[in-house]
Write a protein that holds these residues in place. Structure first.
Motif, PDB file in Angstrom:
ATOM      1  N   ARG A  79      31.564  82.418  72.110  1.00 18.70           N
ATOM      2  CA  ARG A  79      30.935  82.628  70.807  1.00 18.70           C
ATOM      3  C   ARG A  79      31.972  82.512  69.705  1.00 18.70           C
ATOM      4  NH1 ARG A  79      29.534  88.068  68.726  1.00 18.70           N
ATOM      5  NH2 ARG A  79      28.022  87.858  67.052  1.00 18.70           N
ATOM      6  N   VAL A  80      31.600  81.766  68.667  1.00 14.35           N
ATOM      7  CA  VAL A  80      32.481  81.618  67.518  1.00 14.35           C
ATOM      8  C   VAL A  80      32.634  82.949  66.812  1.00 14.35           C
ATOM      9  CG1 VAL A  80      32.673  80.534  65.254  1.00 14.35           C
ATOM     10  CG2 VAL A  80      31.903  79.201  67.209  1.00 14.35           C
ATOM     11  N   ALA A  81      33.820  83.189  66.314  1.00 14.94           N
ATOM     12  CA  ALA A  81      34.073  84.438  65.586  1.00 14.94           C
ATOM     13  C   ALA A  81      34.531  84.117  64.182  1.00 14.94           C
ATOM     14  CB  ALA A  81      35.124  85.256  66.315  1.00 14.94           C
ATOM     15  N   SER A 131      29.660  84.230  59.168  1.00 20.06           N
ATOM     16  CA  SER A 131      28.724  83.329  59.845  1.00 20.06           C
ATOM     17  C   SER A 131      27.895  84.114  60.841  1.00 20.06           C
ATOM     18  CB  SER A 131      29.503  82.232  60.568  1.00 20.06           C
ATOM     19  OG  SER A 131      28.670  81.506  61.436  1.00 20.06           O
ATOM     20  N   ALA A 132      26.590  84.073  60.732  1.00 19.46           N
ATOM     21  CA  ALA A 132      25.724  84.789  61.662  1.00 19.46           C
ATOM     22  C   ALA A 132      25.658  84.007  62.970  1.00 19.46           C
ATOM     23  CB  ALA A 132      24.330  84.936  61.067  1.00 19.46           C
ATOM     24  N   ARG A 133      26.178  84.560  64.031  1.00 25.14           N
ATOM     25  CA  ARG A 133      26.225  83.838  65.289  1.00 25.14           C
ATOM     26  C   ARG A 133      25.475  84.601  66.367  1.00 25.14           C
ATOM     27  NH1 ARG A 133      27.939  78.879  64.095  1.00 25.14           N
ATOM     28  NH2 ARG A 133      27.991  78.608  66.356  1.00 25.14           N
ATOM     29  N   GLN A 134      24.509  83.920  66.952  1.00 29.06           N
ATOM     30  CA  GLN A 134      23.774  84.564  68.028  1.00 29.06           C
ATOM     31  C   GLN A 134      24.515  84.406  69.337  1.00 29.06           C
ATOM     32  OE1 GLN A 134      23.118  81.633  66.777  1.00 29.06           O
ATOM     33  NE2 GLN A 134      21.966  80.298  68.166  1.00 29.06           N
ATOM     34  N   LEU A 135      24.097  85.158  70.338  1.00 29.38           N
ATOM     35  CA  LEU A 135      24.607  85.005  71.701  1.00 29.38           C
ATOM     36  C   LEU A 135      23.719  83.996  72.416  1.00 29.38           C
ATOM     37  CD1 LEU A 135      25.146  88.776  72.498  1.00 29.38           C
ATOM     38  CD2 LEU A 135      26.938  87.082  72.111  1.00 29.38           C
TER      39      LEU A 135
END
Lengths: 114, 113
Positions: free
Chosen positions: B91-93, B97-101
């Protein structure tokens, strides 16, 4: 310290009905994400709420909608239920919209559509 | 986010170390490796995550290869309660930025008595 809570735990609906699921995030968290998990599959991302706005959305139709309240709790609404909507619905909370923040999951709501 | 590959299932004897591999050969420099597990019909439980260095907490250890193309989750003394599906996620950190799994199929670990 309460973790993520979801209600109800189980729900039975019939095709065409509407359903509302609820989630309270972990203390100190302000971001809520919703996932759908069909039987035998991994969870699939539905959408994420931060600052009462939908920030990101997965590949789900408009029948799936949500809301986040000022206290950071959230609702997932599904309209015109289909048999295929039967699944475990999971809520996850995290702190801030940053992608690096760990998401913590609730126990889920099991929805059965007849 | 990069795709991961995990074995479908593994068995481990109770009391022994469980070593769960994950391949993420297309991982980018700004992607973390996360591990979650899901005991039957419960919500996924966060275990551990890391970027480059090996990590350890009260639940497990995470070993990431130097080239970051693979990792291993180690449960040092598996118990029957560790029987679950284990998911490896990259997962991008990126801040803001809203990042889902993105979950794959995971590894079904069965701890045998």
């Amino acid at each position: 310290d309460a973790g993520v809570t979801q209600s109800p735990t189980h729900l039975i609906k019939t095709r065409g009905q509407q359903v509302t699921l609820r989630c309270s995030p972990k203390s100190g968290h302000d971001t809520v994400s919703w996932y759908q998990q069909a039987l035998g599959q991994g969870p699939q991302f539905i959408f994420q709420y931060y600052e009462e706005e939908e920030r990101q959305r997965g590949n789900f139709p408009d029948r799936f909608s949500g809301h986040q309240f000022p206290n950071y709790s959230s609702e997932l609404n599904v309209n015109a239920l289909l048999l295929g909507d039967s699944a475990l619905y999971l809520c996850a909370s995290s702190s801030g919209v940053s992608g690096g923040k760990t998401q913590y999951f609730g126990p889920g709501t099991r929805l059965l559509v007849l | 986010d990069a795709k991961t590959t995990q074995p479908t299932s593994m068995d481990c004897a109770e009391g022994r170390a469980a070593n769960l591999p994950c391949n993420h050969s297309t991982i980018s420099g700004n992607e973390y490796v996360y591990w979650y597990r899901q005991i039957h019909s419960q919500g996924p439980q966060y275990i551990i995550h890391g970027l480059k260095n090996n990590e350890t907490n009260e639940m497990a250890s995470l070993i990431i290869t130097e080239d970051r193309k693979s990792s291993t989750l180690i449960l040092p003394h598996a118990t029957l309660r560790d029987t679950a599906v284990y998911y490896c996620i990259v997962r991008v950190a990126e801040s803001g930025s809203a990042r889902q799994l993105t979950f794959g199929s995971g590894t079904q670990l069965t701890v045998l008595p």
